[in-house]
Design a protein around this motif. Sequence first.
Motif, mmCIF file in Angstrom:
data_model
loop_
_atom_site.group_PDB
_atom_site.id
_atom_site.type_symbol
_atom_site.label_atom_id
_atom_site.label_comp_id
_atom_site.label_asym_id
_atom_site.label_seq_id
_atom_site.Cartn_x
_atom_site.Cartn_y
_atom_site.Cartn_z
ATOM 1 N N TRP A 39 0.753 -1.030 -0.324
ATOM 2 C CA TRP A 39 -0.466 0.248 0.100
ATOM 3 C C TRP A 39 1.217 1.461 0.342
ATOM 4 O O TRP A 39 0.154 2.070 -0.844
ATOM 5 C CB TRP A 39 -1.103 -0.244 1.553
ATOM 6 C CG TRP A 39 -1.806 -0.863 0.664
ATOM 7 C CD1 TRP A 39 -2.220 -1.946 -0.003
ATOM 8 C CD2 TRP A 39 -2.397 -1.648 2.775
ATOM 9 N NE1 TRP A 39 -3.068 -3.145 0.789
ATOM 10 C CE2 TRP A 39 -4.034 -2.944 2.533
ATOM 11 C CE3 TRP A 39 -2.897 -1.321 3.603
ATOM 12 C CZ2 TRP A 39 -4.578 -3.330 2.478
ATOM 13 C CZ3 TRP A 39 -3.556 -1.914 4.487
ATOM 14 C CH2 TRP A 39 -4.284 -3.182 4.175
ATOM 15 N N ILE A 53 -0.061 4.571 -2.169
ATOM 16 C CA ILE A 53 -1.332 4.853 -2.357
ATOM 17 C C ILE A 53 -0.974 6.811 -2.526
ATOM 18 O O ILE A 53 -1.863 7.209 -2.591
ATOM 19 C CB ILE A 53 -2.199 4.780 -1.526
ATOM 20 C CG1 ILE A 53 -2.207 2.829 -1.768
ATOM 21 C CG2 ILE A 53 -3.627 5.070 -1.338
ATOM 22 C CD1 ILE A 53 -3.651 2.143 -0.401
ATOM 23 N N TRP A 54 0.047 7.163 -1.351
ATOM 24 C CA TRP A 54 0.515 8.266 -1.356
ATOM 25 C C TRP A 54 2.049 7.996 -0.710
ATOM 26 O O TRP A 54 2.384 7.118 -0.798
ATOM 27 C CB TRP A 54 -0.688 8.996 0.388
ATOM 28 C CG TRP A 54 -0.163 8.477 1.098
ATOM 29 C CD1 TRP A 54 1.085 8.417 1.941
ATOM 30 C CD2 TRP A 54 -0.974 7.173 2.127
ATOM 31 N NE1 TRP A 54 0.670 7.497 3.395
ATOM 32 C CE2 TRP A 54 -0.192 6.532 3.260
ATOM 33 C CE3 TRP A 54 -2.123 6.794 1.320
ATOM 34 C CZ2 TRP A 54 -0.681 6.307 4.174
ATOM 35 C CZ3 TRP A 54 -3.000 5.666 2.614
ATOM 36 C CH2 TRP A 54 -2.466 5.533 3.628
ATOM 37 N N LEU A 87 -7.105 -0.800 -4.762
ATOM 38 C CA LEU A 87 -6.166 0.137 -4.853
ATOM 39 C C LEU A 87 -6.817 0.801 -5.156
ATOM 40 O O LEU A 87 -6.334 2.316 -5.010
ATOM 41 C CB LEU A 87 -5.021 -0.485 -4.479
ATOM 42 C CG LEU A 87 -4.798 -1.596 -3.418
ATOM 43 C CD1 LEU A 87 -3.786 -2.817 -3.736
ATOM 44 C CD2 LEU A 87 -4.878 -0.492 -2.471
ATOM 45 N N GLN A 88 -7.050 0.772 -6.763
ATOM 46 C CA GLN A 88 -7.259 2.192 -7.855
ATOM 47 C C GLN A 88 -8.138 3.165 -7.078
ATOM 48 O O GLN A 88 -7.597 4.672 -7.197
ATOM 49 C CB GLN A 88 -7.496 2.144 -8.645
ATOM 50 C CG GLN A 88 -7.354 3.050 -10.212
ATOM 51 C CD GLN A 88 -8.659 2.857 -10.611
ATOM 52 O OE1 GLN A 88 -9.305 1.960 -10.409
ATOM 53 N NE2 GLN A 88 -8.663 3.747 -11.971
ATOM 54 N N ARG A 91 -6.664 4.781 -3.831
ATOM 55 C CA ARG A 91 -5.890 6.618 -4.020
ATOM 56 C C ARG A 91 -6.274 7.414 -5.018
ATOM 57 O O ARG A 91 -5.832 8.764 -4.003
ATOM 58 C CB ARG A 91 -4.865 5.411 -5.368
ATOM 59 C CG ARG A 91 -3.336 6.180 -5.549
ATOM 60 C CD ARG A 91 -2.816 5.667 -6.640
ATOM 61 N NE ARG A 91 -2.102 4.624 -6.560
ATOM 62 C CZ ARG A 91 -1.901 3.503 -6.481
ATOM 63 N NH1 ARG A 91 -3.177 2.596 -7.616
ATOM 64 N NH2 ARG A 91 -1.027 2.198 -6.460
ATOM 65 N N SER A 94 -8.221 9.622 -1.610
ATOM 66 C CA SER A 94 -7.152 9.529 -0.586
ATOM 67 C C SER A 94 -7.066 11.246 -1.665
ATOM 68 O O SER A 94 -6.858 12.437 -0.536
ATOM 69 C CB SER A 94 -5.969 8.838 -0.762
ATOM 70 O OG SER A 94 -4.609 9.694 -0.022
#
Length: 233
Positions: A39, A53-54, A87-88, A91, A94
């Motif tokens: 992640w 993700i970040w 997850l996309q 992301r 976020s």
Amino acid sequence: MGSHHDINDLEASLLGVGLYTPAEAAAYTGIPSPQIRRWLFGYSSGGKHYPGIWSPQLEGKVDQALGFHDLLEIRFVHAFRRHGVSLQAIRLASMHAREMFNQAYPFTCKRFQTDGKAIFAIVLEETGDESLLDLAKKQYAFKQVISSSLYRGIEYANNEAQRWFPLSRNRKVVLDPARNFGKPVLTETGMTVEAIVSAWHAEEKNTKRVAALYEVSVADVEAAIQFDQRSVV
């Protein structure tokens, strides 16, 4: 000589930021470290690299390490993933939340409790990602995933998480990036949970003896052990 200065500079730059390996983050949150790595630091598949993700708090300072805000945010990622959110989509949520709230770590931010559903609705509209249908359309589903337990024990200042009291029944153990690089300590004395727990094992699990040894209360020793043995996310 230079390397000594570099270490001092690094330590100074980590004050108030926190420093955790993925293994430590896993121990404190109950989330498996391979997931945390994936992640936060991204992964490769089919010859292509997918970013995290970040951007981790410690990017460019310490390789493959988490800061305090990373540690808290991944608990939310875990909750979304358990609900089946891609997850996309996480992301993108976020990214939108960072812009909307003007907060670098938006999931932990209090506003996400009220405005997060709207953010998932935007991402659903943009991507058509059906994993978001419940969260974007149904308030109760959103509230179930963003449960109060994710926010419980987090202390805020200016809408930003400052410290985390991870035990639900007391505030005897704290993770505070301004103390011991954010590693868990006893709130009153600053004694590390790690030291208390290893002494407890060395002293054949005699709680009273450990309390006397470190001049802390029996309740403090019990809290340190409870934290060490918990596996709750």
